[in-house]
Design a protein around this motif. Structure first.
Motif, PDB file in Angstrom:
ATOM      1  N   UNK A  84       5.095   1.326   9.891  1.00 51.08           N
ATOM      2  CA  UNK A  84       5.783   1.076   8.632  1.00 51.08           C
ATOM      3  C   UNK A  84       6.045  -0.427   8.518  1.00 51.08           C
ATOM      4  N   UNK A  85       6.372  -0.881   7.309  1.00 51.07           N
ATOM      5  CA  UNK A  85       6.774  -2.267   7.131  1.00 51.07           C
ATOM      6  C   UNK A  85       7.741  -2.340   5.961  1.00 51.07           C
ATOM      7  N   UNK A  86       8.518  -3.400   5.906  1.00 53.77           N
ATOM      8  CA  UNK A  86       9.512  -3.536   4.854  1.00 53.77           C
ATOM      9  C   UNK A  86       9.731  -4.987   4.484  1.00 53.77           C
ATOM     10  N   UNK A  87      10.327  -5.191   3.321  1.00 52.04           N
ATOM     11  CA  UNK A  87      10.640  -6.543   2.849  1.00 52.04           C
ATOM     12  C   UNK A  87      11.795  -6.450   1.871  1.00 52.04           C
ATOM     13  N   UNK A  88      12.445  -7.579   1.645  1.00 56.80           N
ATOM     14  CA  UNK A  88      13.560  -7.651   0.716  1.00 56.80           C
ATOM     15  C   UNK A  88      13.110  -8.370  -0.549  1.00 56.80           C
ATOM     16  N   UNK A  89      13.331  -7.765  -1.701  1.00 56.09           N
ATOM     17  CA  UNK A  89      12.969  -8.345  -2.988  1.00 56.09           C
ATOM     18  C   UNK A  89      14.233  -8.679  -3.773  1.00 56.09           C
ATOM     19  N   UNK A  90      14.053  -9.194  -4.983  1.00 54.58           N
ATOM     20  CA  UNK A  90      15.193  -9.479  -5.851  1.00 54.58           C
ATOM     21  C   UNK A  90      15.909  -8.214  -6.275  1.00 54.58           C
ATOM     22  N   UNK A  91      15.233  -7.060  -6.167  1.00 58.12           N
ATOM     23  CA  UNK A  91      15.814  -5.786  -6.578  1.00 58.12           C
ATOM     24  C   UNK A  91      16.406  -5.006  -5.413  1.00 58.12           C
ATOM     25  N   UNK A  92      16.067  -5.373  -4.184  1.00 56.30           N
ATOM     26  CA  UNK A  92      16.524  -4.630  -3.022  1.00 56.30           C
ATOM     27  C   UNK A  92      15.407  -4.459  -2.012  1.00 56.30           C
ATOM     28  N   UNK A  93      15.641  -3.619  -1.036  1.00 59.67           N
ATOM     29  CA  UNK A  93      14.682  -3.392   0.034  1.00 59.67           C
ATOM     30  C   UNK A  93      13.522  -2.532  -0.449  1.00 59.67           C
ATOM     31  N   UNK A  94      12.327  -2.792   0.072  1.00 56.45           N
ATOM     32  CA  UNK A  94      11.177  -1.910  -0.128  1.00 56.45           C
ATOM     33  C   UNK A  94      10.610  -1.563   1.238  1.00 56.45           C
ATOM     34  N   UNK A  95      10.036  -0.369   1.349  1.00 57.65           N
ATOM     35  CA  UNK A  95       9.388   0.083   2.569  1.00 57.65           C
ATOM     36  C   UNK A  95       8.002   0.597   2.203  1.00 57.65           C
ATOM     37  N   UNK A  96       6.982   0.164   2.955  1.00 52.67           N
ATOM     38  CA  UNK A  96       5.620   0.658   2.750  1.00 52.67           C
ATOM     39  C   UNK A  96       5.180   1.403   4.004  1.00 52.67           C
ATOM     40  N   UNK A  97       4.368   2.429   3.811  1.00 51.97           N
ATOM     41  CA  UNK A  97       3.964   3.299   4.914  1.00 51.97           C
ATOM     42  C   UNK A  97       2.776   4.128   4.451  1.00 51.97           C
ATOM     43  N   UNK A  98       2.183   4.875   5.386  1.00 49.63           N
ATOM     44  CA  UNK A  98       1.074   5.761   5.031  1.00 49.63           C
ATOM     45  C   UNK A  98       1.622   7.168   4.816  1.00 49.63           C
TER      46      UNK A  98
END
Length: 400
Positions: free
Chosen positions: A209-223
């Motif tokens: 998994x991976x994640x990042x912080x944007x102007x809107x909040x946290x996002x998480x990407x995964x399969x």
């Protein structure tokens, strides 16, 4: 010494051995004097403030394994510190420890600990504190069943807090049709600060998994994993009120595969801008792709293919003002492999595919890491032949 300066030598692409799609102008990169010892493996890079944090595993005393970490200040590495040491670590080429820094300056580490039943009975352990001074270990998941808990992503979310996601197999010991879950929790350096949140009740079993912080909040990407075994890259986004969106595909590749490919996505974000890179084998055409979002992950443009054909995958991505740099492992002539990087513009334009170093397609080579360090890209990878972690600095302007 271990706290040596970076510059050892400059290497051109020709030093990487034979291969395909050579660029006419060799890419020069600076090999780093790494703080890692012989036997080091599974590097992880993260950016915290003005420093880059590197963690890895290397042999400890009496047959134990040690998770170690060091910080790069732009000129040299700090003396490495031991985060945790035990003979009972779960050491895996694809599911590896990390150390990140909170915005308040604490370090928080995670690693994997075997349960009494062995095999895939393992759980996540974390500890935090001042740099190099970890407190008492704790677990982000309440469940302690003999099942898999791993593939952790830890993202600083403000102050001394972090958002932690992991794949959770608590369903496996109790269900006839078990599903791997994606779960989330807000923590501090000393332990959990909020209840667990179920983000997705059915995911691929062992892709990172991976994640990042944007102007809107946290996002998480995964399969993700559909009931028909379609395993495409998916995103969930945190809303302003702390709730989460339903899972949505970054792109519908339609990859039907009966088992986990162990090849997760990577994301980098700044403000509303985001880049997601991933590997897919859909249509029996293995490829590395990257897609961009200008609205914090709510929508994505069409993906751009990054590789020249026959990639291994194992991607990472760094977002730039006008695009992104993607790294991946590429098969080349003679069955060898290379760590490569390529600039892809947010408009779909593509720079040359540039070799960084020879590597191996074998599992033991693991997942190369890449982050931005000022005007450079920093890369770290496991050199199987040398049995140690190596590192490189590449000027971003060289990659374009």
């Amino acid at each position: 010494g271990l706290a040596a300066s970076a510059v050892l030598l400059t290497v051109g692409a020709a030093a990487c051995g034979g291969g395909v799609e050579r660029d006419a102008s060799p890419l020069e990169w600076t090999e780093m004097a790494m703080p890692t010892g012989v036997g080091s493996e599974v590097p992880h890079l993260s950016v915290g403030g003005d420093a880059v944090l590197l963690s890895w595993i290397e042999p400890g005393a009496g047959g134990a394994s040690a998770v170690r970490a060091a910080a790069w200040n732009g000129e040299r590495w700090s003396p490495p510190s031991t985060v945790a040491e035990s003979p009972d670590f779960f050491v895996n080429w694809a599911d590896f420890p990390s150390v990140v820094a909170t915005e308040s300056g604490d370090w928080v580490a995670h690693w994997l600990a075997r349960g009494p039943q062995g095999g895939y009975d393992y759980g996540v352990r974390m500890a935090g504190g001042a740099p190099g001074e970890m407190g008492t270990p704790w677990s982000p998941h309440d469940d302690q069943s003999p099942s898999e808990h791993g593939f952790v992503t830890t993202v600083p979310i403000g102050g001394d807090e972090l958002g932690v996601t992991w794949l959770d197999g608590r369903d496996f010991p109790i269900s006839e049709s078990p599903e791997m879950q994606l779960r989330y929790r807000v923590t501090g350096p000393e332990g959990p600060r909020a209840p667990e949140v179920l983000l997705d009740g059915r995911t691929c079993e062992c892709c990172q998994t991976d994640g990042a912080r944007t102007s809107e909040g946290l996002v998480v990407v995964y399969r993700d994993r559909s009931p028909d075994d379609i395993r495409d890259i998916t995103i969930v986004r945190e809303r302003a009120d702390g709730s989460w969106t339903e899972p949505a595909h970054v792109h519908e590749d339609g990859w039907h595969i009966g088992g986990c490919p162990v090849n997760g996505p990577a994301v980098d974000a700044r403000g509303d801008q985001m880049a997601v890179a991933w590997f897919t084998g859909a249509g029996e055409d293995p490829r590395v792709q990257v897609a961009f979002s200008a609205d914090a992950g709510a929508t994505f443009g069409p993906p751009t293919r990054v590789d020249p054909g026959a990639p291994v995958g194992r991607v990472d991505v760094v977002l730039l003002d006008d695009g992104a740099v993607v790294s991946w492992v590429q098969q080349v002539d003679g069955g060898d492999a290379e760590l490569r990087v390529r600039f892809v513009g947010s408009d779909g334009s593509v720079g040359p595919s540039r070799p960084i170093a020879a590597t191996s397609a074998a599992r033991r080579s693991g997942f190369p890491q890449m982050v931005r360090a000022g005007g450079d890209l920093m890369l770290a990878w496991h050199d199987v032949d040398a049995s140690k972690v190596r590192g490189a600095l590449v000027a971003i302007g060289q990659v374009r």
